[in-house]
Design a protein around this motif. Structure first.
Motif, short mmCIF file in Angstrom:
data_model
loop_
_atom_site.label_atom_id
_atom_site.label_comp_id
_atom_site.label_asym_id
_atom_site.label_seq_id
_atom_site.Cartn_x
_atom_site.Cartn_y
_atom_site.Cartn_z
N TYR A 188 0.74 -0.89 -0.06
CA TYR A 188 0.08 0.18 -0.54
C TYR A 188 0.57 1.54 0.19
O TYR A 188 2.49 1.38 0.05
CB TYR A 188 -1.44 -0.12 1.40
N LEU A 189 0.68 2.51 -0.23
CA LEU A 189 1.40 3.30 -0.21
C LEU A 189 0.35 4.46 1.17
O LEU A 189 -0.31 4.61 2.10
CB LEU A 189 0.78 4.35 -1.65
N SER A 190 1.54 5.66 1.23
CA SER A 190 1.34 6.71 2.75
C SER A 190 2.35 7.67 2.08
O SER A 190 3.11 8.27 1.52
CB SER A 190 1.13 6.09 3.88
N PRO A 191 1.43 8.74 2.97
CA PRO A 191 2.35 10.13 1.96
C PRO A 191 3.74 10.16 2.77
O PRO A 191 3.87 9.42 3.87
CB PRO A 191 1.69 11.76 3.16
N VAL A 192 4.82 10.51 2.03
CA VAL A 192 5.93 10.90 2.31
C VAL A 192 6.42 11.57 3.32
O VAL A 192 5.58 12.16 3.69
CB VAL A 192 6.99 11.76 1.17
N THR A 193 7.48 11.46 4.42
CA THR A 193 7.20 12.17 5.61
C THR A 193 8.43 13.09 5.26
O THR A 193 9.20 13.44 3.96
CB THR A 193 8.60 11.23 6.58
N ASP A 194 8.80 14.31 5.54
CA ASP A 194 9.89 15.47 6.08
C ASP A 194 11.10 14.54 5.69
O ASP A 194 12.70 14.80 4.73
CB ASP A 194 9.62 16.42 6.69
N ALA A 195 11.44 13.65 6.49
CA ALA A 195 12.83 12.88 6.75
C ALA A 195 12.96 11.89 5.70
O ALA A 195 14.03 12.22 5.32
CB ALA A 195 12.92 12.13 8.13
N GLU A 196 12.12 11.13 4.78
CA GLU A 196 12.52 10.57 3.54
C GLU A 196 12.89 11.95 2.72
O GLU A 196 13.71 11.84 1.27
CB GLU A 196 11.52 9.98 2.85
N VAL A 197 11.98 12.95 2.47
CA VAL A 197 12.16 13.82 1.55
C VAL A 197 14.49 14.15 1.05
O VAL A 197 14.40 14.47 0.37
CB VAL A 197 11.44 15.29 1.50
N GLN A 198 14.65 14.81 3.03
CA GLN A 198 15.99 15.18 2.55
C GLN A 198 16.24 13.86 2.28
O GLN A 198 17.63 14.03 1.76
CB GLN A 198 15.90 15.40 4.26
N ARG A 199 15.96 12.84 3.04
CA ARG A 199 17.26 11.89 2.90
C ARG A 199 17.10 11.29 0.76
O ARG A 199 18.52 11.12 0.32
CB ARG A 199 16.46 10.04 2.91
N ALA A 200 16.30 11.73 0.46
CA ALA A 200 16.09 11.26 -1.19
C ALA A 200 16.88 12.88 -2.15
O ALA A 200 17.24 12.47 -2.96
CB ALA A 200 15.29 11.39 -1.47
N LYS A 201 17.35 13.73 -1.45
CA LYS A 201 17.21 15.05 -1.96
C LYS A 201 18.43 14.81 -3.04
O LYS A 201 18.38 15.96 -4.22
CB LYS A 201 17.73 16.03 -0.61
N THR A 203 19.28 12.42 -4.66
CA THR A 203 19.25 10.95 -5.10
C THR A 203 19.41 11.08 -6.97
O THR A 203 18.94 12.22 -6.96
CB THR A 203 18.68 9.99 -4.45
N ASP A 204 18.96 9.80 -6.86
CA ASP A 204 18.49 9.75 -8.76
C ASP A 204 16.70 10.21 -8.71
O ASP A 204 16.38 10.10 -9.74
CB ASP A 204 18.88 9.00 -9.51
N ALA A 205 16.39 9.65 -7.52
CA ALA A 205 15.31 10.00 -7.44
C ALA A 205 14.69 10.72 -6.00
O ALA A 205 14.02 10.35 -5.23
CB ALA A 205 14.00 8.43 -7.50
N PRO A 206 14.74 11.91 -6.33
CA PRO A 206 13.77 13.07 -4.46
C PRO A 206 12.50 12.93 -4.78
O PRO A 206 11.98 12.55 -5.96
CB PRO A 206 14.62 14.33 -5.88
N LEU A 207 12.20 13.08 -3.94
CA LEU A 207 10.76 13.14 -3.54
C LEU A 207 10.17 14.42 -3.50
O LEU A 207 10.81 15.64 -2.90
CB LEU A 207 10.81 12.06 -1.50
N LEU A 208 9.27 15.12 -3.45
CA LEU A 208 8.41 16.08 -3.62
C LEU A 208 7.40 15.69 -1.93
O LEU A 208 6.80 14.91 -1.52
CB LEU A 208 7.86 16.83 -4.69
N ARG A 209 6.75 16.83 -1.47
CA ARG A 209 6.13 16.91 0.00
C ARG A 209 5.22 16.43 -0.67
O ARG A 209 3.97 15.88 0.05
CB ARG A 209 6.05 18.27 0.56
N SER A 210 5.06 16.09 -1.78
CA SER A 210 2.82 16.41 -2.16
C SER A 210 3.27 14.51 -2.39
O SER A 210 2.22 13.32 -3.23
CB SER A 210 2.87 16.61 -3.38
N ASP A 211 4.09 13.60 -2.71
CA ASP A 211 3.96 12.34 -2.96
C ASP A 211 4.05 11.51 -1.80
O ASP A 211 3.94 11.14 -1.48
CB ASP A 211 5.70 11.76 -3.45
N GLN A 212 3.41 10.13 -2.93
CA GLN A 212 2.85 8.95 -2.40
C GLN A 212 4.04 8.23 -2.03
O GLN A 212 4.74 8.30 -3.56
CB GLN A 212 1.65 8.30 -2.50
N VAL A 213 4.79 6.63 -1.11
CA VAL A 213 5.57 6.07 -1.95
C VAL A 213 5.44 5.30 -1.04
O VAL A 213 4.62 4.78 -0.22
CB VAL A 213 6.77 6.28 -0.82
N GLY A 214 5.12 3.70 -1.53
CA GLY A 214 5.11 2.31 -1.20
C GLY A 214 5.24 2.24 0.50
O GLY A 214 6.87 2.14 0.38
#
Length: 704
Positions: A188-201, A203-214
């Motif tokens: 299932y999916l749930s919203p990305v957290t701020d910590a995950e956004v920072q960790r992916a900053k 990387t080749d797959a950056p995250l936005l605060r609007s993203d849903q992640v597996g």
């Protein structure tokens, strides 16, 4: 010679030059004064005004890729729904932190105000679920099931609902084709957290605060491919919010599709048969505990024997993954995490650990042969075997006299393996082991791939346990203090065990060795590990890494990245041993412990091989196991607290094979009713517009 006088030399020319110089000086003086006014006198004021001009970002979510079965049926895709969201930032600007607005919203949506408020609170260590674990600046979904009437009320009464929006939005959907739930495999999916956004900053797959992640299953394992990349449109706006220009923007990039080896039709049969087997087990009386079997959980795996591709994987109890779409409710979250629900979020096929019991005997048989014992024997299958003052018995104290290892597999004779394991334990030095003990029974289990993950493309796979000498030492060091504190020489059974473990828990005792030889004691496996072993026996000894993913296909269908089957070695058995084991496992069906369940099976046309198991668990009822294979598939089922292998699991596994091969109850075969998966190399056709077609017709295939 020209009669025109030079300008600089005539009186009139000199006057004009002076006037020009005065004008230039005046302009420079005026410009300097203006610059002084802008930069010195009123510089701070203008800087404050200029700072109001900034860039606003409008996020355009990327369309998440679909998860497809082998025939192109969507197991997970997207649909447009009316989604109601709340801006926590706007709500907190209100004197009551938006309580009145959320109460009015609850009235429109027909929900309880406290449930609505729970969805907008932020998650932390002290906040119970549900809560919002995404960015506090991102609109928070309240519901994705709003009706048109509800959305119109919110939009037409905007003054009553500041910070609330109702817009059509693409949301995740798990359609369960043919009622194939597939929940634990999909995740299932749930919203990305701020910590995950920072960790992916970076990387080749950056995250936005609007993203849903597996968060689990395939949604998590292949998240970077499925998610795509959200688009960002940037506008330059002034301090009044007016657009004054357009900044460089990034268009959204849709996610890729994941084609799996799952067959939704077989998946549905596997789920149904597992559930029916558990219901049937609950009606059976357990004479040991003097109550019906609880049959509280179970799993089944259908594996292609020649490739390791997973055709079906079911875990029970299950759940509806759609419950997570749009934010899970407090009621649903409590139900899914309640101890009494038996952990439906757990994928028991890869995370459920249990003692394997007698299906482990294919490992012990191989170990005995590799240690130098004859497959033909004979070995005494007595009703019991004693070591010191302890007596180890056969299941229901059956006795079969002198038999071969093959016959020991057929009738599941424990005492044959007790004798062999005890003999090897003594050869290795017993309680005072030699410097380098051979430990054939433990070494062989590691060579079969036990005690470590299979490497399946699903997250959080359990490794299981081979309780060898190294594990005994580590476990003793971790628990010695607790054992010594609670142990008593003449106390209760539990206290006596603790006392014994305190003083010699790091030693590999004779009882440990004989219990281990029949898959009991501290041995733990997953259903997938055993399915991989039985598939390897089927195909001649090659151990494959089980896989669910088959290909990653770009959104337009033009790029295909195939996920090819992988191998990681061979079983530690010769061809002669493999063939002898193979024949014995066929005998389980025709004359052994499962023959009463397979009367009328077309063994001459579809040779079936199997092993039953009734594994004991301290403080619980027995675990039912049934491990099987044909030349095409391996099917393994287990039911916790379900009784015997042949009694609980075997009928369900037979029904799965009936569906796979089109076998009727009377043993006749109708190929038109066979649910054989799509050809291994055929992939669903994804067209440039993103629509999905069936794979090309190539006849029925059995994974080879």
């Amino acid at each position: 010679m020209s009669n025109i006088p030079e300008t600089g030399k005539s009186p009139r020319g000199r006057r004009r030059l002076i006037v020009v110089q005065i004008l230039v000086f005046s302009l420079l003086l005026t410009l300097g004064g203006r610059l002084w006014d802008l930069q010195i006198r009123n510089g701070d004021a203008y800087a404050r005004e200029a700072s109001g001009n900034h860039v606003q970002r409008v996020v355009q979510p990327a369309v998440r890729g679909s998860v497809l079965d082998a025939r192109g049926m969507p197991l997970a895709d997207n649909e447009t729904r009316l989604v109601v969201t709340a801006s926590r930032t706007e709500l907190l600007k209100m004197p009551d932190d938006g309580r009145a607005v959320l109460t009015r919203l609850a009235g429109v949506l027909g929900k309880r105000p406290e449930d609505i408020r729970a969805k907008v609170r932020l998650c932390d260590a002290k906040t119970p679920r549900p809560c919002w674990n995404g960015s506090p600046y991102q609109p928070i979904p309240i519901t994705d099931e709003a009706t048109t009437e509800q959305a119109l009320q919110i939009r037409e009464r905007a003054e009553d609902f500041p910070g609330i929006t109702a817009e059509p939005t693409a949301v995740r959907r798990y359609p369960a084709p043919g009622k194939a739930n597939t929940a634990q495999v999909l995740g299932y999916l749930s919203p990305v957290t701020d910590a995950e956004v920072q960790r992916a900053k970076d990387t080749d797959a950056p995250l936005l605060r609007s993203d849903q992640v597996g968060r689990s299953g395939l949604e998590r394992q292949y998240d970077a491919y499925l998610r795509g990349r959200a688009g960002v449109t940037r506008y330059e706006v002034d301090n009044l919010g007016r657009v004054i220009g357009r900044a460089p923007s990034d268009p959204p990039r849709p996610g890729s599709h994941l084609v799996t080896s799952l067959d939704a039709r077989v998946q549905r049969v596997a789920e149904y048969e597992l559930n029916e087997a558990m219901k049937a087990a609950r009606k059976q009386w357990d004479r040991n505990t003097r109550r019906n079997y609880e049959a509280d959980a179970g799993a089944v795996v259908v594996l292609e024997a020649k490739t390791g591709r997973i055709v079906a994987m079911a875990s029970n109890p299950a759940y509806d993954p759609n419950a997570w779409v749009g934010g899970i409710s407090a009621k649903d979250y409590a139900r899914l995490t309640d101890e009494k629900s038996h952990h439906p979020l757990l994928n028991r096929a890869v995370q459920g650990l249990a003692a394997p019991g007698s299906i482990f005997k294919v490992v012990s048989t191989t170990a005995a042969v590799n240690a130098g014992h004859s497959f033909q024997g004979p070995y005494n299958c007595s009703s019991s075997y004693s070591i010191g003052d302890r007596t180890f018995t056969n299941f229901e104290s059956e006795e079969h006299g002198p038999i071969s290892l093959g016959r020991a597999l057929e009738v599941s004779c424990d005492t044959v393996y007790y004798r062999l394991a005890h003999e090897e334990w003594r050869k290795d030095g017993g309680l005072r082991p030699r410097a380098k003990p051979r430990d054939w029974f433990y070494k062989t289990a590691h060579q079969f791939g036990l005690g470590k993950p299979t490497g399946v493309d699903l997250p959080d796979e359990a490794a299981g346990r081979v309780p060898d000498r190294a594990w005994k030492q580590r476990y003793w060091e971790a628990n010695k203090d607790a054992w010594c504190e609670t142990g008593k020489r003449n106390g209760t059974y539990a206290e006596r065990v603790a006392y014994e473990n305190c003083h010699e828990g790091n030693l590999l005792r004779a009882g440990d060795a004989v219990n281990y030889s029949i898959g009991q004691g501290d041995t733990l496996v997953t259903p997938l590990q055993m399915a991989a072993i039985y598939a390897a026996i089927s195909n001649g000894g090659t151990v494959h890494t089980p896989t669910v993913g088959k290909a990653i296909v770009s959104a337009d269908g033009r790029k295909v990245q195939e996920i090819k089957p992988r191998t990681h070695g061979r079983l530690p058995m010769t061809k002669a041993t493999r063939d002898a084991v193979d024949e014995a496992l066929a005998g389980v069906i025709t004359r052994g412990s499962a023959d009463w369940r397979f009367q009328g099976w077309p063994q001459d046309r579809i040779p079936l091989h199997a092993k039953t198991s009734t594994a004991e668990v301290y403080g619980k009822q027995t675990t039912s196991w049934f491990a099987t294979y044909t030349k095409d598939y391996a099917v393994v089922m287990t039911i916790s607290q379900g009784g015997t292998g042949s009694g609980a699991s075997a009928p369900a596994v037979r029904n799965i094979y009936n569906a796979l091969y089109g076998v009727s109850p009377d043993g006749s075969i109708d190929p038109d009713k066979a649910l054989l998966p799509a050809p291994q190399k055929a992939l669903p056709r994804i067209k440039p517009d993103g629509s999905i077609g069936a794979p090309p017709v190539g006849g029925r295939a059995r994974g080879d």
